[in-house]
Write a protein that holds these residues in place. Structure first.
Motif, mmCIF file in Angstrom:
data_model
loop_
_atom_site.group_PDB
_atom_site.id
_atom_site.type_symbol
_atom_site.label_atom_id
_atom_site.label_comp_id
_atom_site.label_asym_id
_atom_site.label_seq_id
_atom_site.Cartn_x
_atom_site.Cartn_y
_atom_site.Cartn_z
ATOM 1 N N GLU A 130 1.127 -1.198 -0.240
ATOM 2 C CA GLU A 130 -0.405 -0.119 -0.141
ATOM 3 C C GLU A 130 0.379 1.450 0.182
ATOM 4 N N ALA A 131 1.743 0.459 0.540
ATOM 5 C CA ALA A 131 2.934 2.116 0.617
ATOM 6 C C ALA A 131 3.446 2.643 -0.882
ATOM 7 N N GLY A 132 3.133 1.540 -2.077
ATOM 8 C CA GLY A 132 3.869 1.814 -2.688
ATOM 9 C C GLY A 132 5.220 0.157 -3.667
ATOM 10 N N ASN A 133 5.438 -0.633 -2.875
ATOM 11 C CA ASN A 133 6.331 -1.565 -3.064
ATOM 12 C C ASN A 133 5.892 -2.204 -3.576
ATOM 13 N N LEU A 134 7.225 -3.069 -4.441
ATOM 14 C CA LEU A 134 5.856 -4.333 -4.826
ATOM 15 C C LEU A 134 7.194 -5.424 -3.897
ATOM 16 N N VAL A 135 6.288 -6.029 -3.429
ATOM 17 C CA VAL A 135 6.507 -7.075 -1.870
ATOM 18 C C VAL A 135 7.296 -8.604 -2.666
ATOM 19 N N ALA A 136 7.813 -9.049 -1.515
ATOM 20 C CA ALA A 136 8.920 -9.691 -2.302
ATOM 21 C C ALA A 136 7.621 -11.724 -1.621
ATOM 22 N N THR A 137 6.345 -11.361 -1.603
ATOM 23 C CA THR A 137 5.409 -12.629 -1.172
ATOM 24 C C THR A 137 4.561 -12.243 -1.754
ATOM 25 N N ASN A 138 3.815 -13.638 -1.984
ATOM 26 C CA ASN A 138 2.016 -13.787 -2.894
ATOM 27 C C ASN A 138 0.811 -13.127 -2.070
ATOM 28 N N VAL A 139 0.921 -11.718 -0.986
ATOM 29 C CA VAL A 139 0.374 -12.347 -0.055
ATOM 30 C C VAL A 139 -0.986 -10.797 -1.590
ATOM 31 N N LYS A 140 -2.503 -10.869 -0.703
ATOM 32 C CA LYS A 140 -2.950 -10.432 -1.736
ATOM 33 C C LYS A 140 -2.979 -8.924 -0.698
ATOM 34 N N ILE A 141 -3.399 -8.465 -2.329
ATOM 35 C CA ILE A 141 -3.699 -6.685 -1.833
ATOM 36 C C ILE A 141 -4.790 -6.342 -2.086
#
Length: 447
Positions: free
Chosen positions: A368-379
């Motif tokens: 939500e802060a604008g990052n591409l995350v390292a996990t498969n989290v549901k956003i």
């Protein structure tokens, strides 16, 4: 952003010379992993004392990502099962790289520390300063299964994982969907389709790619994707470990493709003398239809001041004709990664803290802060950047995360690769250019 990463790598590699002088004080990787995590935890439980973990990070404490790291640490302190308390300290990025290298060399490392991938982390691993996470990840399938496929590759040495990422950055093919729709174009799936797109755009006075290659790492990123699409990962991996050369046909062919793109007028006039920012301005103004750039550009391209906000889309970089490499290989690097020091006395607690950084609630906030995350989290789409969400969706089938050449190889050889691609796009024959690069590599590789 990327150039800053390259500079810090060469600094860290110099510190590997310090490790060589540590003598009997330096553990080998096997010695670093020989201690029993269960014994560490048992001693702490018997003493009844709280486990203390010191965490060292780059950044300013008030940065958005720093606040999220602090939040993760607070969540760990509240919920962990190891009777542990973690404290985190932030250091400005340029100072951090000096500080962490000095602490590791002096055997005064914090329990957990931020690290970059590949060329930055490797000297520490070789010197036995970093604890392998492989056993802990393999024992906890739920934790390991959270991560995006292939993201551990640049953090893996001799088959073992030595750091866990929090976010990532990847190179994307951005395109102006309004322009594409106007001229009946679709995102190219292969090189033949790409050439058709380039021809159509030129006929309509639209610059195909917004490329400013005065700083040659920009064009090098495109060439690295092309080389991987042609030959897969093996040719670069062999250059990396010293068993292969730059004269591999995949690199030569990638150079020929870059030269052909110049002849096809795929780039702005004078692109090798054009800075990256004015080149991206062409894209923002709708004068160029495509942009190959790192995901760090997403916020700039989609902010309220951007003239192309709402007109953007993103696609996988196209396949090369008869290529061995998959379109599901992405160029980039894991980011905001954390490693555990081999001197950490409470490794089970450290692993639990690492798991907390990958907690879905924490990862969602990073996204939500604008990052591409390292996990498969549901956003939650309502809380996140639509373009970043599209990249995350495309990455679900990712097979491998390819490291930037100038990150994996370090600044000296990596920058020479960048210069080689610039020379080819200026007219130098690929065979001659890569032969010269191979000679340079042999003269400058680590002894």
């Amino acid at each position: 952003m990327k150039r800053m990463t390259v500079l810090l790598l060469s600094f860290c590699l110099a510190f590997s010379m310090i490790f060589a002088g540590c003598g009997s004080k330096t553990e080998t990787p096997k010695q670093a992993e020989s201690g029993s995590k269960a014994e560490d935890t048992a001693k702490n439980q018997q003493s009844g004392q709280k486990v203390s973990l010191k965490v060292s990070c780059w950044g300013i404490e008030t940065d958005p990502n720093s606040k999220l790291i602090k939040e993760a640490v607070e969540l760990f302190n509240k919920n962990n099962t190891k009777n542990a308390t973690a404290t985190v300290e932030f250091t400005e990025q340029e100072q951090y790289k000096t500080k962490i290298a000095a602490l590791l060399a002096a055997n005064e490392a914090p329990d957990l520390f931020n690290t970059w991938a590949s060329g930055f982390l490797k000297p520490f691993v070789t010197a036995g300063k970093v604890y392998s996470l492989s056993e802990g990840l393999d024992k906890d399938s739920e934790w390991k299964g959270r991560y995006v496929n292939g993201i551990f590759a640049p953090l893996t040495f001799n088959g073992k994982i030595y750091a866990a990422p929090t976010t990532q950055t990847v190179v994307c093919l951005f395109y102006n969907k309004e322009i594409f729709e106007k001229y009946g174009l679709k995102a190219p799936q292969n090189y033949a389709e790409l050439k058709t797109v380039i021809e159509t755009l030129n006929k309509n006075s639209i610059t195909p790619f917004a490329l400013g290659n005065k700083a040659p790492w920009v064009g090098a990123m495109m060439s690295e994707l092309i080389a991987n699409r042609i030959g897969g990962s093996e040719p670069f991996n062999k250059v990396y470990d010293g068993s292969g050369t730059w004269e591999d046909p995949s690199f030569i062919e990638a150079g020929k493709v870059m030269a052909e793109l110049v002849k096809l007028d795929a780039f702005p006039k004078g692109f090798n003398a054009l800075d990256n920012d004015p080149a991206q301005a062409l894209f923002k103004q709708g004068k160029a239809a495509m942009l190959v750039m790192g995901s760090w550009a997403i916020q700039q391209l989609t902010n309220e001041e951007s003239a192309i906000k709402g007109k953007l889309d993103v696609a996988k970089f196209p396949a090369m004709n008869n290529g061995k490499g998959s379109v599901d290989n992405w160029l980039g690097q894991p980011d905001q990664s954390f490693a555990v020091s081999s001197s950490c006395k409470n490794k089970e607690a450290a692993l639990e803290l690492l798991k907390t950084f990958s907690d879905p609630a924490i990862q969602a906030k990073f996204a939500e802060a604008g990052n591409l995350v390292a996990t498969n989290v549901k956003i939650d789409p309502a809380k996140s950047n639509p373009l970043a969400l599209k990249v995350a969706e495309l990455q679900k089938d990712m097979k491998e995360l390819l490291i930037f050449y100038d990150v994996g190889l370090g600044a000296t050889i990596g920058n020479e690769y960048n210069n080689t691609i610039q020379a080819i796009t200026a007219g130098k024959a690929p065979e001659e250019a890569f032969k010269k690069l191979q000679q340079f590599t042999q003269q400058n590789k680590e002894k």
